[in-house]
Structure formats: C-alpha cells, structure tokens
Design a protein around this motif. Structure first.
Motif, PDB file in Angstrom:
ATOM      1  N   ILE A   1     -32.232   3.170-144.631  1.00  0.00           N
ATOM      2  CA  ILE A   1     -31.333   2.538-143.668  1.00  0.00           C
ATOM      3  C   ILE A   1     -30.281   3.533-143.188  1.00  0.00           C
ATOM      4  CG2 ILE A   1     -29.578   0.743-143.398  1.00  0.00           C
ATOM      5  CD1 ILE A   1     -31.330  -1.020-145.174  1.00  0.00           C
ATOM      6  N   LYS A   2     -29.790   4.331-144.108  1.00  0.00           N
ATOM      7  CA  LYS A   2     -28.831   5.368-143.696  1.00  0.00           C
ATOM      8  C   LYS A   2     -29.477   6.325-142.704  1.00  0.00           C
ATOM      9  CE  LYS A   2     -25.932   5.374-147.816  1.00  0.00           C
ATOM     10  NZ  LYS A   2     -25.717   5.993-149.141  1.00  0.00           N
ATOM     11  N   ALA A   3     -30.716   6.697-142.993  1.00  0.00           N
ATOM     12  CA  ALA A   3     -31.412   7.623-142.089  1.00  0.00           C
ATOM     13  C   ALA A   3     -31.621   6.974-140.727  1.00  0.00           C
ATOM     14  CB  ALA A   3     -32.756   8.034-142.685  1.00  0.00           C
ATOM     15  N   PHE A   4     -31.960   5.703-140.727  1.00  0.00           N
ATOM     16  CA  PHE A   4     -32.130   4.997-139.451  1.00  0.00           C
ATOM     17  C   PHE A   4     -30.828   5.021-138.659  1.00  0.00           C
ATOM     18  CE2 PHE A   4     -30.842   0.765-137.819  1.00  0.00           C
ATOM     19  CZ  PHE A   4     -31.421   0.863-136.572  1.00  0.00           C
ATOM     20  N   LEU A   5     -29.721   4.713-139.365  1.00  0.00           N
ATOM     21  CA  LEU A   5     -28.443   4.636-138.664  1.00  0.00           C
ATOM     22  C   LEU A   5     -28.026   5.999-138.121  1.00  0.00           C
ATOM     23  CD1 LEU A   5     -26.553   2.158-141.003  1.00  0.00           C
ATOM     24  CD2 LEU A   5     -27.131   1.761-138.611  1.00  0.00           C
ATOM     25  N   THR A   6     -28.235   7.061-138.896  1.00  0.00           N
ATOM     26  CA  THR A   6     -27.784   8.364-138.413  1.00  0.00           C
ATOM     27  C   THR A   6     -28.760   9.005-137.446  1.00  0.00           C
ATOM     28  OG1 THR A   6     -28.639   9.230-140.478  1.00  0.00           O
ATOM     29  CG2 THR A   6     -26.261   9.083-140.272  1.00  0.00           C
ATOM     30  N   LYS A   7     -30.065   8.849-137.728  1.00  0.00           N
ATOM     31  CA  LYS A   7     -31.033   9.581-136.906  1.00  0.00           C
ATOM     32  C   LYS A   7     -31.414   8.826-135.638  1.00  0.00           C
ATOM     33  CE  LYS A   7     -32.911  12.804-137.961  1.00  0.00           C
ATOM     34  NZ  LYS A   7     -32.564  14.202-137.693  1.00  0.00           N
ATOM     35  N   LEU A   8     -31.436   7.519-135.691  1.00  0.00           N
ATOM     36  CA  LEU A   8     -31.893   6.771-134.522  1.00  0.00           C
ATOM     37  C   LEU A   8     -30.759   6.017-133.825  1.00  0.00           C
ATOM     38  CD1 LEU A   8     -35.259   5.318-135.905  1.00  0.00           C
ATOM     39  CD2 LEU A   8     -34.904   7.405-134.621  1.00  0.00           C
ATOM     40  N   TYR A   9     -29.987   5.301-134.620  1.00  0.00           N
ATOM     41  CA  TYR A   9     -28.967   4.467-133.989  1.00  0.00           C
ATOM     42  C   TYR A   9     -27.807   5.295-133.445  1.00  0.00           C
ATOM     43  CZ  TYR A   9     -25.269   1.096-133.274  1.00  0.00           C
ATOM     44  OH  TYR A   9     -24.274   0.367-132.704  1.00  0.00           O
ATOM     45  N   PHE A  10     -27.259   6.135-134.308  1.00  0.00           N
ATOM     46  CA  PHE A  10     -26.027   6.822-133.947  1.00  0.00           C
ATOM     47  C   PHE A  10     -26.131   7.665-132.666  1.00  0.00           C
ATOM     48  CE2 PHE A  10     -22.593   9.995-134.656  1.00  0.00           C
ATOM     49  CZ  PHE A  10     -21.533   9.111-134.521  1.00  0.00           C
ATOM     50  N   PRO A  11     -27.186   8.467-132.500  1.00  0.00           N
ATOM     51  CA  PRO A  11     -27.255   9.259-131.263  1.00  0.00           C
ATOM     52  C   PRO A  11     -27.185   8.390-130.009  1.00  0.00           C
ATOM     53  CG  PRO A  11     -28.924   9.982-132.811  1.00  0.00           C
ATOM     54  CD  PRO A  11     -28.303   8.758-133.401  1.00  0.00           C
ATOM     55  N   ILE A  12     -27.864   7.253-130.042  1.00  0.00           N
ATOM     56  CA  ILE A  12     -27.841   6.374-128.868  1.00  0.00           C
ATOM     57  C   ILE A  12     -26.453   5.775-128.676  1.00  0.00           C
ATOM     58  CG2 ILE A  12     -28.729   4.178-127.986  1.00  0.00           C
ATOM     59  CD1 ILE A  12     -31.431   5.003-129.148  1.00  0.00           C
ATOM     60  N   PHE A  13     -25.884   5.316-129.785  1.00  0.00           N
ATOM     61  CA  PHE A  13     -24.537   4.767-129.728  1.00  0.00           C
ATOM     62  C   PHE A  13     -23.558   5.798-129.181  1.00  0.00           C
ATOM     63  CE2 PHE A  13     -20.388   4.150-131.756  1.00  0.00           C
ATOM     64  CZ  PHE A  13     -20.112   2.857-131.362  1.00  0.00           C
ATOM     65  N   LEU A  14     -23.736   7.036-129.610  1.00  0.00           N
ATOM     66  CA  LEU A  14     -22.837   8.112-129.180  1.00  0.00           C
ATOM     67  C   LEU A  14     -22.922   8.314-127.667  1.00  0.00           C
ATOM     68  CD1 LEU A  14     -21.014   9.986-130.892  1.00  0.00           C
ATOM     69  CD2 LEU A  14     -22.754  11.747-130.596  1.00  0.00           C
ATOM     70  N   VAL A  15     -24.145   8.381-127.151  1.00  0.00           N
ATOM     71  CA  VAL A  15     -24.329   8.609-125.715  1.00  0.00           C
ATOM     72  C   VAL A  15     -23.684   7.465-124.925  1.00  0.00           C
ATOM     73  CG1 VAL A  15     -26.018   8.724-123.854  1.00  0.00           C
ATOM     74  CG2 VAL A  15     -26.422   9.968-125.982  1.00  0.00           C
ATOM     75  N   VAL A  16     -24.026   6.241-125.303  1.00  0.00           N
ATOM     76  CA  VAL A  16     -23.481   5.091-124.582  1.00  0.00           C
ATOM     77  C   VAL A  16     -21.971   5.052-124.750  1.00  0.00           C
ATOM     78  CG1 VAL A  16     -23.517   2.579-124.351  1.00  0.00           C
ATOM     79  CG2 VAL A  16     -25.624   3.802-124.864  1.00  0.00           C
ATOM     80  N   GLY A  17     -21.511   5.291-125.988  1.00  0.00           N
ATOM     81  CA  GLY A  17     -20.079   5.243-126.274  1.00  0.00           C
ATOM     82  C   GLY A  17     -19.289   6.228-125.432  1.00  0.00           C
ATOM     83  N   ILE A  18     -19.768   7.457-125.364  1.00  0.00           N
ATOM     84  CA  ILE A  18     -19.046   8.477-124.596  1.00  0.00           C
ATOM     85  C   ILE A  18     -19.014   8.104-123.120  1.00  0.00           C
ATOM     86  CG2 ILE A  18     -19.158  10.865-123.784  1.00  0.00           C
ATOM     87  CD1 ILE A  18     -20.077  11.621-126.629  1.00  0.00           C
ATOM     88  N   ALA A  19     -20.162   7.665-122.618  1.00  0.00           N
ATOM     89  CA  ALA A  19     -20.211   7.258-121.214  1.00  0.00           C
ATOM     90  C   ALA A  19     -19.231   6.108-120.966  1.00  0.00           C
ATOM     91  CB  ALA A  19     -21.626   6.838-120.842  1.00  0.00           C
ATOM     92  N   TYR A  20     -19.173   5.185-121.906  1.00  0.00           N
ATOM     93  CA  TYR A  20     -18.280   4.032-121.744  1.00  0.00           C
ATOM     94  C   TYR A  20     -16.816   4.445-121.806  1.00  0.00           C
ATOM     95  CZ  TYR A  20     -21.574   0.113-121.570  1.00  0.00           C
ATOM     96  OH  TYR A  20     -22.519  -0.783-121.175  1.00  0.00           O
ATOM     97  N   ILE A  21     -16.524   5.429-122.648  1.00  0.00           N
ATOM     98  CA  ILE A  21     -15.137   5.884-122.710  1.00  0.00           C
ATOM     99  C   ILE A  21     -14.734   6.471-121.359  1.00  0.00           C
ATOM    100  CG2 ILE A  21     -13.581   7.615-123.724  1.00  0.00           C
ATOM    101  CD1 ILE A  21     -14.978   7.061-126.400  1.00  0.00           C
ATOM    102  N   PHE A  22     -15.686   7.163-120.727  1.00  0.00           N
ATOM    103  CA  PHE A  22     -15.406   7.693-119.388  1.00  0.00           C
ATOM    104  C   PHE A  22     -15.126   6.565-118.413  1.00  0.00           C
ATOM    105  CE2 PHE A  22     -17.075  11.849-120.641  1.00  0.00           C
ATOM    106  CZ  PHE A  22     -16.123  12.644-120.010  1.00  0.00           C
ATOM    107  N   ILE A  23     -15.892   5.510-118.533  1.00  0.00           N
ATOM    108  CA  ILE A  23     -15.728   4.403-117.590  1.00  0.00           C
ATOM    109  C   ILE A  23     -14.490   3.566-117.918  1.00  0.00           C
ATOM    110  CG2 ILE A  23     -16.798   2.312-116.624  1.00  0.00           C
ATOM    111  CD1 ILE A  23     -19.528   3.539-117.340  1.00  0.00           C
ATOM    112  N   PHE A  24     -14.347   3.224-119.209  1.00  0.00           N
ATOM    113  CA  PHE A  24     -13.326   2.240-119.576  1.00  0.00           C
ATOM    114  C   PHE A  24     -12.072   2.850-120.188  1.00  0.00           C
ATOM    115  CE2 PHE A  24     -17.392   0.048-119.714  1.00  0.00           C
ATOM    116  CZ  PHE A  24     -17.133  -1.071-118.958  1.00  0.00           C
ATOM    117  N   SER A  25     -12.035   4.177-120.303  1.00  0.00           N
ATOM    118  CA  SER A  25     -10.918   4.914-120.898  1.00  0.00           C
ATOM    119  C   SER A  25     -10.853   4.705-122.414  1.00  0.00           C
ATOM    120  CB  SER A  25      -9.572   4.512-120.285  1.00  0.00           C
ATOM    121  OG  SER A  25      -9.073   3.352-120.932  1.00  0.00           O
ATOM    122  N   ALA A  26      -9.981   5.452-123.054  1.00  0.00           N
ATOM    123  CA  ALA A  26      -9.944   5.494-124.524  1.00  0.00           C
ATOM    124  C   ALA A  26      -9.449   4.197-125.136  1.00  0.00           C
ATOM    125  CB  ALA A  26      -9.081   6.662-124.982  1.00  0.00           C
ATOM    126  N   ARG A  27      -9.048   3.264-124.304  1.00  0.00           N
ATOM    127  CA  ARG A  27      -8.528   2.018-124.866  1.00  0.00           C
ATOM    128  C   ARG A  27      -9.598   1.266-125.652  1.00  0.00           C
ATOM    129  NH1 ARG A  27     -10.108  -2.752-121.908  1.00  0.00           N
ATOM    130  NH2 ARG A  27     -11.240  -2.121-120.068  1.00  0.00           N
TER     131      ARG A  27
END
Lengths: 253, 555
Positions: free
Chosen positions: B422-448
C-alpha cells in the motif's frame, strides 16, 4: 544453416536411415531444437537443404508431415481441452477418422493408466501425465519417423523404462526415431547412433562404441564432457559451494 | 464437443473456401476446437467456489455492447446531414471495434501454441491462417452485431430500407477493415521489435484505448452540442485521412444524391481500402507467422536500471528491513506486471484527466479568475477515485504461482507485505498524479488551498486503509490469479466509492467552520497514525530479536 540473421546451426550434414534410433545431444543452446523445428517446417528462412522421405520440404507442401510424429519440448498443448478431445483433434489433423482416433487414443491412454482422467482437462494434469498424452498424440497415426524433443521430461523412473522399451520396439519395426535428451545414461543405452551438437556444429556422430573409441572415455557423459570441452566441473562446483558458504571474496554479500 | 451455429453459417461458404485452396474439413476442425476452448476460458476454480459459470463468457458479455449502442441512436434523429451524423457514428463504431479487437483478440492473433500444435501437423499454412482469421471474424461479427443491431432497426424505421442497406454493407466493410488493420499493425510491430516489446506496446495501446473510450465520450458529448447547428460540410484534403468520413460519404451520396467528386472518392475509399487491405494481409500473413517465432524466443536481457528512488522511499517509509524489501518488490511489480498495468493504469489516467476535464468544462461558462475564487479545487478528489480499484488489484498477479515464496521464506511479520504494497502504491502511483494535479491547482487557485490539499492527501491514505480493511484477507499481495479479479464492480466496490463521497462531505463541512479545516487536518493525521498501527500491528519483540522467535501476527 542460419536463420533470422543468427548463425545457429553450421554445416550440419546428416543422413539418416530407416530403423535408426538417433540420440541427438548437446549442451543447452547448441541448436538441437532448432534442427527439429527446421525439419518440421516451423522455421522457414534457413539456408540449406532438408530432404525428408525424398521430398525437399522447402516446397511448402505439408504432406510429408503425415508420416511424422512430434513431441515438442515444453509440453505445449491446448490446455483447456480434455485429454480425449486433444488426442482426437490431433488424430483428425493427421487425417484419421474421428471414431478411429478415439478408439486408438482410448487404448493407448489405458496403457499409460490415464484412462480414468481422459475427460479431465490437460491443465489439471501433472507434467508427467501431460507428457504421456503428448507422446500418445505423436503416435496415433502410426508414423514412420518420430521427432521427440526431450520426451522424458517430467516422467518417473518406471514410465521412463516403459518409454525406453517402446522406443526400441518401434525401431525394430523399422521406424526412425530422432530424439534429444539430457539423460546421458539413457541415450547411451537405447540409441544406435548418437549425434553430438556443440555450438551448431556436429562434433561427433556414430554409435556409442565408435564414440568410445574416438575419445577413450568410458561413459557417454564422459564423452560429452570431453567433446564439449568441459572438464572443470569439479572446480566449478567447488567454487559454487564456496560462494554458497559465503567465504568467498566475490560472493557479493 | 457440440455443433456451433456459427460454424453452420460458415459451412454455407464451403465452395468459396475450397476455391481459394483451403482445406475445408481441417479448417472446420480447427475452428470447432477453438470455439470449444473459448467456452472454457473461465477457470475451473470458479466451479469449485459454487458459482457455476459455464459457457462462453464472452458471448454473455455482449449485452454491454448493446447498451453502448444507445449512444449511437441520437445521431439517427438529428436530421439528414448524413456526412456529419454518419461520420460520427462510424467513428464510434470503428473505435469500439478496434478496442474490442485489441483487448479481446490479441491473444487469439498472437497465440504461439498454434505454431507448435498445428504447424507440425500435415496442415497447409493457408488453412491455419484462414482458420485463425475466421475465428476472429466470428467474434467480431458478434460484437458488431450487438453494437449495431439497434441502430440498424431504428435507422430502418427512421430513414428507410435504403439507409439500412447502405449501413449493413458498410458495417461489414468496416469490420473487415478493423480486423485486417489490427493484424497489419501487429505485423509491423513484430517485424521491427521483439516479442517482449510487442507485448509492452500492446499493453499500452490497450490502456490508451480504454482511457480514450471514457475521455472520447466526454469530448463527443461536447461535440454533440455543436453539431445541433446546421453546418455545411466543406471539404479539405486531410479528410481523406479520416476513415469515418469515408463511411459517412456513401449515405450522403446514395440518400441525398450528393455526387460531388470528393463524396465519390470517399465512397471508393470505403469500399476499396478494406479489400486492398485483405489482399495485402493475405500476402503478408506467412511472414507474420514467421515473426511470431519471436514471441517464443526472447531471452534478451534487459538493462537493469538503478532503482535509487525506490530504495530511498523504502528507507524513508518502512521501518523494518522486511518491509523495505516488500516495498521495493511491490514497486517493481507495479512497474513490470503488464496485467496489473492494464487493469489499473486506465483508472490512474482518469484520475489525472478528470480534475482537469471539469475545470475545462467550467471554463466555457466562466473565466479562470472566476473559477479560482470558488471551491472547484475539490475536484482533486477525483484523484482518489483510483484507490479502491487499485488496492483491490494488489492481490493479483499474472505470475501468481511465484507466490509460494512468501510461504516458504521465513517472513516474520506477514502484515508487512501488504503495508509495504500500500505504501508503494501511494508513493509510486498515487502521489505522482496527486502532485501534478496539486501543483496545477495551486497555480489556478493560489496557495490558499494548501491545507485542503493536505486533507486530500491524508484522506487518500485513510481511504486506502479502509479499502484494505474491507477487502482484507490473509493472502499476500501478488499471489492470486487475475482470473479471480473478474468482477471488481461488486457492491463492496460501490460502497468504497461512496466513502469518497463521505470524505468530500466532511471536507465541505470543515470548510464551512472557521479553522475547521485545520482541526480536520489534525484529526486526519491522528486517524492515519492510529489506523495504520491498528491495521498493520508491529510486534516490537520480533523486530529486535530477529530470527529467534516465531512471529504469529494474525490480523
């Protein structure tokens, strides 16, 4: 012979007479299976000439296969068919009548004590059982020439003896048998001709007695070791064991 | 073995086969065996489990295509602008057929057992090839039939018999095109690459297609809104490159009497290309069979890449050495296991695409600045949609038989295997996707939105734990056959997706209260810690005195 750009076989020139049992031996990757595959038309873009029953096989006419029985090396078959279905199918492919194939398959399965599982799927069989079914499938049509690639793999000692006996009796009836094996004792006992292949080349070809004279080794495994240039088995083993023990520098632990 | 109706139909063409030099009896024999085997695709284990599933599972799944075909119906009712309507329809038909062909019949086309079993027998190669093609054609006609039957009848009612006739002829042509084109594609790949590479390429094509199906549908709905307007078709040369348009043209020509030169040209292409393709295919088939040998003999060793990152994560996230081993193993399996990728990557891709798709959707109504003020960032919860499905899949492996090693090896803490997976799933599969979406969202919605992102991430971990606890069984990961994974869409799965809704709901409530989000964040941290400990208990003693005591950590 070369195919696919890779030189696998080189200058193999064999003439085989009726009624011979030919043990085809050699180290892993020597080209034994490749030879058999070429003769069965599984590999086509080779250089050279293969004539079976007086017919050049490169013409693409598959009718020569009617007189051949083949046991593939990795016991490949359509696994989710039952033993009976598979055998009847193969028999029909060889042009046998369905009822005839069925009757014959049944009696042969009986001989191998497989009659009770004849309606079970091959996928549930052990390796030895499956091997027996494949051996039967290669004999249903009473062929004149047999190609058996590692026919004994997975068989127990008793079954091996039966197969061994079957081989010699078939040869007495004038059938030609071409088989490969890694079990040297057996090859020594039942072959009346042994062909040793190393790196795609024939390095020895003759009866066991002839090979003995050539190399002054007592047993076939001795001859095998000598002709394949493998003499350091003791050192290799010693080294291996020392690595297992862990007292070697390059053990990597 | 029984008689198959489809074979009786094929028997009608006996003379045709004979004329082409096919050994008719042998071909029928091979086909009967193949169809018999298809009926048994379902593993015998199912029967032992009391769930009796006999018969051809593929045929039983055909109704799905019937449902899909409802999507085609609207296009029959939006007027008589055939070049538009029918091009879109054929676009969908070609897509569905291509997907089905690649997903379901690749194994038939690339079955190497045929070579050893059939080609060593006195059977003409042409007969084997034709039998293979007919075998695929039988199923493709079932798929096609299920998919177009409804539109065909509705079309008959709506546009008359001439329409249906053109439709029927074109469907047959399109089916031929798909079968032959796919074969030619494999032929091409096999010629230049080895078997392993081909398997990888097929794997990715399959993944891409299943993503394409969902995303394409979304896009099509959008396109549909525009196509209400009565646009005049204007020809451009590149339309020659789009096969669906070829198939739209004959309707325009026959039913609307449009005999512009390009319409005639399209029609000619629609008829001629499949026929030429069949001709090319029959010419190239022998070399295809030859190259199939590559699938068998592939011992090319791969360059082992350094897995430094995996090692780093393993050390960071796993305390015991055992767990680290399992972590690295899991990371490798996720990367290498084709079937796992096929089953999970489409979900991952959707997790990545949906959060953006909805923003784009919204963009058509209001501006980005407007969006950035609101709560739209909660669409990032779409990332978490992949969690139940993927965790469910962790149990399975294509090479599940290798799982004996877990029983044979002296493993001290059995729960470490799944916690690492489960840890491997979260770091290898989930996290990269979350990171990409998260960063894009921070650009859109600001750091708030940072605290909210934290909440989403923690919810993902908690969601994974809950999923695991609900699906829990004592098995090690990667030890069961995928054949068991056939219906993940069970009630439990739906329940688990509802949990996502619950997380979203709580998030909403937390946002409504002052500082609620921070309280929620802290609560989640505590929940994750406690939950993890409870789910994967650690037995300290075992960790300390390694190898001396027998660990009995039962969960």
């Amino acid at each position: 012979m070369s195919y696919g750009g890779k030189q696998v076989l080189n200058g193999i020139n064999l003439e085989v007479q009726k009624g011979q049992i030919i043990g085809y031996i050699g180290p892993n990757g020597a080209g034994k299976s490749t030879t058999v595959k070429i003769m069965l038309g599984l590999i086509e873009d080779y250089k050279g000439k293969v004539v079976i029953f007086g017919q050049d096989i490169s013409t693409g006419d598959p009718s020569y296969k009617r007189r051949i029985g083949y046991v593939p090396e990795n016991a490949e078959a359509y696994d989710n068919l039952t033993a009976m279905e598979y055998l009847v199918f193969i028999g029909e492919l060889y042009g046998l009548d369905q009822a005839f194939a069925q009757g014959k398959a049944e009696s042969l399965l009986q001989q191998f004590d497989l009659i009770d599982v004849r309606h079970a799927r091959l996928s549930s069989f052990s390796k030895g059982m499956k091997q027996k079914v494949l051996i039967i499938s290669s004999l249903l049509h009473n062929p004149d020439l047999l190609f058996w690639d590692e026919p004994l793999s997975g068989l127990d000692a008793n079954s091996m003896m039966v197969i061994q006996e079957i081989l010699s009796q078939l040869a007495k009836e004038g059938k030609t048998i071409f088989y490969s094996s890694h079990i040297m004792d057996l090859v020594e006992k039942i072959s009346n001709r042994i062909v040793l292949l190393v790196n795609g080349k024939v390095v020895a070809d003759g009866s066991f007695e002839e090979l003995q004279e050539q190399s002054e080794e007592g047993s076939l495994s001795g001859i095998f070791n000598q002709l394949t240039g493998f003499t350091e088995h003791r050192e290799k083993a010693a080294h291996f064991v020392s690595v297992v023990r862990g007292d070697h520098d390059d053990a990597g632990v | 073995m029984r008689e198959f109706k489809s074979l009786k139909f094929i028997a009608l063409f006996k003379g045709l086969f004979r004329r082409f030099g096919v050994d008719y009896e042998v071909m029928m024999l091979i086909l009967r065996i193949k169809l018999t085997m298809d009926e048994r695709r379902v593993p015998t284990v199912f029967n032992e489990m009391g769930k009796k599933k006999e018969g051809n599972q593929f045929l039983k799944s055909l109704w799905i295509y019937g449902i899909y075909s409802l999507l085609l119906l609207p296009f029959l009712f939006i007027g008589e602008n055939y070049i538009f309507q029918m091009s879109i329809m054929f676009g969908m038909i070609l897509f569905i057929l291509m997907t089905s062909m690649i997903a379901d019949f690749t194994s038939v086309l690339l079955d190497v057992r045929d070579k050893n079993v059939l080609q060593t027998k006195p059977v003409d190669k042409k007969t084997i090839t034709v039998a293979k093609t007919i075998h695929i054609m039988i199923y493709m006609s079932f798929v096609t039939g299920a998919f177009v039957a409804l539109p065909l009848f509705v079309g008959l009612y709506r546009h008359g018999p001439l329409f249906s006739l053109v439709f029927l002829v074109e469907i047959i042509l399109a089916m031929l095109l798909v079968v032959v084109l796919t074969s030619l594609l494999y032929l091409f790949v096999l010629r230049y690459f080895d078997g392993e590479r081909l398997k990888d390429i097929i794997n990715y094509v399959q993944i891409l297609l299943s993503v394409g199906l969902v995303v394409g549908y979304q896009v099509l709905i959008r396109a549909f809104e525009f196509s209400d307007l009565n646009i005049n078709y204007s020809f451009s040369w590149w339309h020659f490159l789009i096969p669906p348009i070829w198939y739209g043209a004959p309707f325009e020509m026959v039913l609307n009497g449009n005999t512009a030169w390009h319409m005639i040209a399209f029609t000619v292409l629609a008829v001629l290309v499949p026929i030429v393709a069949i001709f090319v295919y029959s010419r190239l088939m022998p070399s295809f069979e030859r190259n199939l040998e590559k699938m068998l003999s592939d011992t090319k060793s791969r360059r082992p890449g350094p897995h430094l990152l995996d090692g780093f994560w393993a050390k960071l996230l796993c305390r015991s050495k055992e767990e680290q081993v399992f972590f690295r193993f899991s990371a490798l399996m996720m990367k290498k296991e084709r079937e796992f990728k096929l089953k999970t990557f489409p979900n991952l891709a959707m997790s990545l695409i949906f959060p953006f798709l909805f923003i784009f959707n919204e963009l058509r109504i209001r501006s980005l600045a407007d969006i950035s003020e609101g709560n739209m960032f909660l669409f990032i919860y779409f990332c978490n949609i992949m969690i139940p499905g993927t965790i469910f899949m962790l149990k399975f492996s294509g090479s599940y038989k290798g799982g004996w090693i877990f029983r044979a090896a002296p493993i001290e803490r059995e729960s470490a295997a799944f916690s690492a997976a489960i840890k491997a799933f979260l770091t290898k599969l989930y996290f990269p996707i979350f990171l990409v979406v998260g960063i894009a969202y921070i650009f859109i919605f600001s750091a708030r939105i940072l605290p909210d992102l934290g909440v989403v991430l923690l919810s993902a971990i908690l969601h994974s734990l809950i999923t695991y606890r609900i699906m829990k069984d004592e098995d090690f990961p990667y030890t069961r056959s995928f054949e068991f994974a056939q219906d993940p869409g069970s009630a439990r799965m739906i329940l688990l997706t509802f949990i996502l809704g619950a997380f979203l709901g709580v998030h909403f409530i937390a946002r409504a209260i002052d500082y609620g989000i921070y309280v929620y964040l802290v609560l989640l941290i505590v929940a994750v810690f406690v939950g993890w400990r409870k789910t994967f208990p650690e037995d300290r003693k075992v960790d300390d005195v390694k190898g001396t005591s027998k660990a009995e950590v039962e969960m």
